[in-house]
Design a protein around this motif. Structure first.
Motif, mmCIF file in Angstrom:
data_model
loop_
_atom_site.group_PDB
_atom_site.id
_atom_site.type_symbol
_atom_site.label_atom_id
_atom_site.label_comp_id
_atom_site.label_asym_id
_atom_site.label_seq_id
_atom_site.Cartn_x
_atom_site.Cartn_y
_atom_site.Cartn_z
ATOM 1 N N ALA A 104 0.856 -1.115 -0.115
ATOM 2 C CA ALA A 104 0.172 -0.050 -0.109
ATOM 3 C C ALA A 104 0.836 1.322 -0.011
ATOM 4 O O ALA A 104 0.407 2.280 -0.412
ATOM 5 C CB ALA A 104 -1.097 0.061 1.079
ATOM 6 N N CYS A 105 1.792 1.346 0.639
ATOM 7 C CA CYS A 105 2.904 2.258 0.827
ATOM 8 C C CYS A 105 3.442 2.416 -0.692
ATOM 9 O O CYS A 105 3.724 3.770 -0.879
ATOM 10 C CB CYS A 105 3.932 2.348 1.894
ATOM 11 N N ILE A 106 3.938 1.678 -1.279
ATOM 12 C CA ILE A 106 4.480 1.726 -2.621
ATOM 13 C C ILE A 106 3.376 2.113 -3.551
ATOM 14 O O ILE A 106 3.739 2.919 -4.484
ATOM 15 C CB ILE A 106 5.059 0.246 -3.172
ATOM 16 N N ARG A 107 2.292 1.795 -3.435
ATOM 17 C CA ARG A 107 0.970 2.018 -4.315
ATOM 18 C C ARG A 107 0.195 3.431 -3.775
ATOM 19 O O ARG A 107 -0.998 3.532 -4.108
ATOM 20 C CB ARG A 107 0.035 1.032 -4.457
ATOM 21 N N ILE A 108 0.759 4.144 -2.856
ATOM 22 C CA ILE A 108 0.004 5.107 -2.237
ATOM 23 C C ILE A 108 -0.652 6.064 -3.274
ATOM 24 O O ILE A 108 -1.524 6.830 -2.814
ATOM 25 C CB ILE A 108 0.940 5.742 -1.174
ATOM 26 N N GLN A 110 -2.327 5.513 -5.797
ATOM 27 C CA GLN A 110 -3.780 4.863 -6.160
ATOM 28 C C GLN A 110 -4.559 5.257 -4.805
ATOM 29 O O GLN A 110 -4.553 5.077 -3.841
ATOM 30 C CB GLN A 110 -3.892 3.489 -6.325
ATOM 31 N N PRO A 111 -5.890 5.609 -5.165
ATOM 32 C CA PRO A 111 -6.882 6.193 -4.269
ATOM 33 C C PRO A 111 -7.216 5.470 -3.102
ATOM 34 O O PRO A 111 -7.225 5.661 -2.199
ATOM 35 C CB PRO A 111 -8.045 6.757 -5.026
ATOM 36 N N THR A 112 -7.419 3.895 -3.544
ATOM 37 C CA THR A 112 -7.753 2.716 -2.551
ATOM 38 C C THR A 112 -6.827 2.677 -1.501
ATOM 39 O O THR A 112 -7.126 2.762 -0.329
ATOM 40 C CB THR A 112 -8.157 1.595 -3.186
ATOM 41 N N TYR A 113 -5.479 2.654 -2.130
ATOM 42 C CA TYR A 113 -4.442 2.549 -1.050
ATOM 43 C C TYR A 113 -4.279 3.559 -0.184
ATOM 44 O O TYR A 113 -4.155 3.481 0.911
ATOM 45 C CB TYR A 113 -3.107 1.950 -1.693
ATOM 46 N N SER A 114 -4.261 4.843 -0.712
ATOM 47 C CA SER A 114 -3.884 6.175 0.314
ATOM 48 C C SER A 114 -5.270 6.042 1.165
ATOM 49 O O SER A 114 -5.048 6.616 2.409
ATOM 50 C CB SER A 114 -3.959 7.271 -0.820
ATOM 51 N N LEU A 115 -6.335 5.772 0.478
ATOM 52 C CA LEU A 115 -7.590 5.932 1.622
ATOM 53 C C LEU A 115 -7.363 5.035 2.831
ATOM 54 O O LEU A 115 -7.538 5.256 4.153
ATOM 55 C CB LEU A 115 -8.877 5.432 0.904
ATOM 56 N N PHE A 116 -6.988 3.700 2.578
ATOM 57 C CA PHE A 116 -6.805 2.654 3.770
ATOM 58 C C PHE A 116 -5.631 3.034 4.643
ATOM 59 O O PHE A 116 -5.693 2.922 5.684
ATOM 60 C CB PHE A 116 -6.812 1.238 3.217
ATOM 61 N N LEU A 117 -4.593 3.682 4.143
ATOM 62 C CA LEU A 117 -3.638 4.304 4.864
ATOM 63 C C LEU A 117 -3.868 5.390 5.681
ATOM 64 O O LEU A 117 -3.350 5.379 6.760
ATOM 65 C CB LEU A 117 -2.235 4.510 4.032
ATOM 66 N N MET A 118 -4.711 6.093 5.071
ATOM 67 C CA MET A 118 -5.101 7.367 6.022
ATOM 68 C C MET A 118 -6.084 6.764 7.159
ATOM 69 O O MET A 118 -6.322 6.973 8.270
ATOM 70 C CB MET A 118 -6.001 8.382 5.266
ATOM 71 N N LEU A 119 -7.167 5.805 6.714
ATOM 72 C CA LEU A 119 -8.095 5.292 7.591
ATOM 73 C C LEU A 119 -7.176 4.423 8.648
ATOM 74 O O LEU A 119 -7.618 4.439 9.995
ATOM 75 C CB LEU A 119 -8.858 4.069 6.854
ATOM 76 N N PHE A 120 -6.206 3.549 8.258
ATOM 77 C CA PHE A 120 -5.412 3.012 9.511
ATOM 78 C C PHE A 120 -4.600 3.964 10.239
ATOM 79 O O PHE A 120 -4.963 3.894 11.565
ATOM 80 C CB PHE A 120 -4.336 2.141 8.618
ATOM 81 N N ALA A 121 -4.011 4.945 9.801
ATOM 82 C CA ALA A 121 -3.365 6.164 10.573
ATOM 83 C C ALA A 121 -4.235 6.871 11.589
ATOM 84 O O ALA A 121 -4.175 7.042 12.776
ATOM 85 C CB ALA A 121 -2.670 6.980 9.707
ATOM 86 N N PHE A 122 -5.662 7.363 10.989
ATOM 87 C CA PHE A 122 -6.684 7.959 11.700
ATOM 88 C C PHE A 122 -7.238 7.199 12.837
ATOM 89 O O PHE A 122 -7.227 7.730 13.937
ATOM 90 C CB PHE A 122 -7.687 8.422 10.746
ATOM 91 N N ASN A 123 -7.422 5.865 12.535
ATOM 92 C CA ASN A 123 -7.971 5.147 13.682
ATOM 93 C C ASN A 123 -6.949 4.629 14.594
ATOM 94 O O ASN A 123 -7.567 4.265 15.914
ATOM 95 C CB ASN A 123 -8.506 3.884 12.808
#
Length: 173
Positions: A104-108, A110-123
């Motif tokens: 996901a960090c490599i594919r950041i 792409q909207p789906t991966y950046s969304l889940f990275l932000m979701l992970f960090a925010f939560n």
């Protein structure tokens, strides 16, 4: 397919805004009229109010590290939140989570991966910004599990594709 017209988009946005206002208005009114009660629990558990470590940046770093490690190394020590001290993920899912997180960090971009990275960090913030003597805190970071499982699924999908490609290439030789 044809994209929706501007009036339809505006009416949809207006309906969404109105629904959000109806949902948020009562709690906002309560927060404004009873702010001492509304914010009391937050003030009790905030790392900005209370912490064992006197240096705030050190406390934040330590909390962040403990919350990242709770998935694979040492989890929440409170038996009411999880198995006491056990990681949030089993060993196989934990490895898949790390691989998927790296992908996901490599594919950041792409909207789906950046969304889940932000979701992970925010939560994770609910636990990271809590008192340091409770870290890691699985209950306050429960929303991060969905992102962690997404990352595990991403790595399974990537491994499956790699296996499928190698099988196809050996078939065509």
């Amino acid at each position: 397919t044809q994209s929706p017209s501007l009036p339809i988009l505006i009416s949809g946005l207006a309906a969404l805004s109105l629904a959000a206002w109806f949902a948020v208005a009562p709690i906002t009114q309560y927060a404004l009229t009873h702010s001492d009660v509304f914010w009391s629990r937050t003030n009790q558990v905030s790392i900005f109010s209370f912490r064992d470590e006197s240096d705030l940046p050190t406390a934040l770093y330590s909390n962040t590290l403990k919350h990242l490690l709770m998935f694979n190394y040492q989890g929440d020590g409170n038996g009411r939140h999880n198995l006491s001290g056990e990681p949030m993920l089993d060993p196989v899912t934990g490895i898949l989570f790390i691989l998927g997180f790296a992908l996901a960090c490599i594919r950041i971009r792409q909207p789906t991966y950046s969304l889940f990275l932000m979701l992970f960090a925010f939560n994770l913030l609910g636990g990271i910004l809590s008192v340091d003597f409770e870290a890691p805190q699985s209950t306050r970071t429960f929303g991060s599990i969905s992102a962690a499982l997404f990352f595990a699924a991403v790595s399974v999908e990537a491994l499956w594709r790699r296996l499928d490609q190698s099988r196809l290439s050996s078939f065509t030789r």
